[in-house]
Design a protein around this motif. Structure first.
Motif, short mmCIF file in Angstrom:
data_model
loop_
_atom_site.label_atom_id
_atom_site.label_comp_id
_atom_site.label_asym_id
_atom_site.label_seq_id
_atom_site.Cartn_x
_atom_site.Cartn_y
_atom_site.Cartn_z
N ALA A 150 0.82 -1.22 0.00
CA ALA A 150 0.00 0.00 0.00
C ALA A 150 0.85 1.26 0.00
N GLY A 151 0.56 2.14 -0.96
CA GLY A 151 1.19 3.44 -1.00
C GLY A 151 2.64 3.45 -1.40
N ILE A 152 3.19 2.27 -1.74
CA ILE A 152 4.62 2.19 -2.07
C ILE A 152 4.85 1.63 -3.47
N MET A 153 4.38 0.39 -3.71
CA MET A 153 4.60 -0.21 -5.03
C MET A 153 3.62 -1.36 -5.25
N GLY A 154 3.19 -1.50 -6.50
CA GLY A 154 2.28 -2.57 -6.87
C GLY A 154 2.98 -3.92 -6.96
N GLY A 155 2.17 -4.95 -7.13
CA GLY A 155 2.70 -6.30 -7.23
C GLY A 155 2.80 -6.76 -8.67
N GLU A 156 3.77 -7.62 -8.92
CA GLU A 156 3.98 -8.15 -10.26
C GLU A 156 2.80 -8.99 -10.73
N ASN A 157 2.08 -9.59 -9.76
CA ASN A 157 1.00 -10.52 -10.11
C ASN A 157 -0.28 -9.84 -10.57
N SER A 158 -0.34 -8.51 -10.51
CA SER A 158 -1.57 -7.82 -10.94
C SER A 158 -1.27 -6.61 -11.80
N GLU A 159 -0.05 -6.54 -12.35
CA GLU A 159 0.32 -5.36 -13.13
C GLU A 159 -0.42 -5.32 -14.47
N VAL A 160 -0.55 -4.11 -14.98
CA VAL A 160 -1.17 -3.90 -16.28
C VAL A 160 -0.14 -4.24 -17.37
N THR A 161 -0.50 -5.18 -18.25
CA THR A 161 0.38 -5.65 -19.31
C THR A 161 -0.30 -5.44 -20.66
N PRO A 162 0.41 -5.71 -21.76
CA PRO A 162 -0.23 -5.60 -23.08
C PRO A 162 -1.46 -6.49 -23.24
N ALA A 163 -1.55 -7.55 -22.42
CA ALA A 163 -2.70 -8.47 -22.52
C ALA A 163 -3.89 -8.01 -21.68
N THR A 164 -3.72 -6.98 -20.88
CA THR A 164 -4.79 -6.51 -20.01
C THR A 164 -5.93 -5.88 -20.81
N THR A 165 -7.16 -6.21 -20.43
CA THR A 165 -8.32 -5.60 -21.08
C THR A 165 -9.25 -4.91 -20.08
N ASN A 166 -9.18 -5.33 -18.82
CA ASN A 166 -10.04 -4.75 -17.79
C ASN A 166 -9.17 -4.29 -16.62
N ILE A 167 -9.46 -3.11 -16.08
CA ILE A 167 -8.63 -2.58 -15.00
C ILE A 167 -9.48 -2.08 -13.84
#
Length: 317
Positions: A150-167
């Motif tokens: 929280a408030g520092i950095m996101g996780g690799e397991n939920s990052e937005v990638t070229p395959a992402t369609t919903n956020i």
């Protein structure tokens, strides 16, 4: 902390130049069901996270950002990643309020739970490093796992990638002490943590969220959920500070009329609650958590009056 954003600097310039502050108006179209029907949010640690708000956008197209956005991020030392992440970083710099975007399809539940880490709990952050956590660290989790520190950095397991369609967009307010402690403990500093640990605006959460929503829909398309899911159990109110006009003049060594003192402070966003020839009382906006006492108000008056206008005693020449 207000100076760590373009709007904050513009607010100061508007006060100095006696001009109106004009900020962008978010524009987007809602077409999905209510956000509250798409995701559940639970705050297990309201002290560490007094407020958490979100929206969902489906059908986005991830790709390179337009040249204007890439150039503006590069101008402030940030590299371009993709249109959605870049939009979040742009709003961070513009408003001073950190936001985060999750790949919605990677969130189990779908659910967001804000809780403390368990001792020896592990997660891999966006920089590819595995982090060993403890109970001092505040986490953003889905129904089964941590997805961000929280408030520092996101996780690799939920990052937005070229395959992402919903956020899912996160716009939250985190306790400055909690974020600073976690950042130092992990040896992990980010543009987000630098702002949260200095005190972001708890009541700027929704504007930042709406601003990012509009930018993402403009840059990446998609359908936006209706309404904001805003968990804010105990709203943070403005606090009050009194200023004695004579004390101000004695401390600065110049004679500034009570009317001018009031004008300087109202131009900076303070609201006069009561005033007389001896003392005035002000309501302090939540985007200025650094103003807590009379001396802070005097410093603000000095900034607009101008240090160069303070005469130098012959003893110091």
């Amino acid at each position: 902390p207000d100076a760590m954003s373009h709007i904050g600097v513009a607010r100061d310039l508007a006060a100095l130049l006696k001009a109106d502050l004009v900020i962008p108006i978010p524009v987007f179209e809602e077409s999905l069901p209510a956000t509250s029907s798409l995701v559940n949010i639970t705050i297990d640690d309201p002290k560490g996270c007094p407020r958490y708000a979100s929206r969902v956008i489906t059908g986005v197209s991830i790709g390179p950002s337009p040249a204007w956005l890439q150039e503006r991020l590069q101008a402030v030392g940030l590299r371009s990643i993709n249109n959605v992440v870049d939009a979040a970083n742009f709003v961070l710099m513009e408003t001073g309020h950190p936001l985060h975007t999750f790949d919605f399809d990677q969130l189990a539940g779908p659910e967001i739970i804000v809780r403390r880490a368990r001792n020896a709990e592990e997660m891999t952050t966006l920089d590819g490093k595995k982090r060993i956590l403890n109970e001092e660290i505040l986490l953003i989790c889905d129904a089964s796992k941590p997805v961000a520190i929280a408030g520092i950095m996101g996780g690799e397991n939920s990052e937005v990638t070229p395959a992402t369609t919903n956020i899912l967009i996160e716009s939250a307010y985190f306790n400055p002490i909690t974020i600073r402690r976690g950042s130092k403990m992990l040896g992990l500093s980010s543009e987000a943590s630098k702002r949260f640990e200095r005190g972001a605006d708890p009541n700027g959460v929704i504007y930042a969220l709406e601003r990012l929503t509009g930018l993402i829909q403009d840059l990446a398309g998609g359908k936006v959920s209706t309404g904001v899911l805003d968990i804010y159990p105990v709203p943070i109110e403005k606090h009050e500070v009194s200023l004695r006009h004579k004390v101000c003049n004695d401390l600065l060594g110049v004679e500034i009329s009570p009317e001018s003192q009031c004008e300087f402070l109202t131009r900076l966003g303070m609201e006069i609650l009561a005033t007389s020839s001896q003392v005035s009382r002000y309501s302090i906006p939540t985007f200025r958590p650094d103003i807590t006492r009379e001396a802070d108000l005097i410093e603000e008056i000095l900034r607009l009056y101008g240090q160069n206008n303070i005469p130098v005693n012959d003893h110091f020449k």
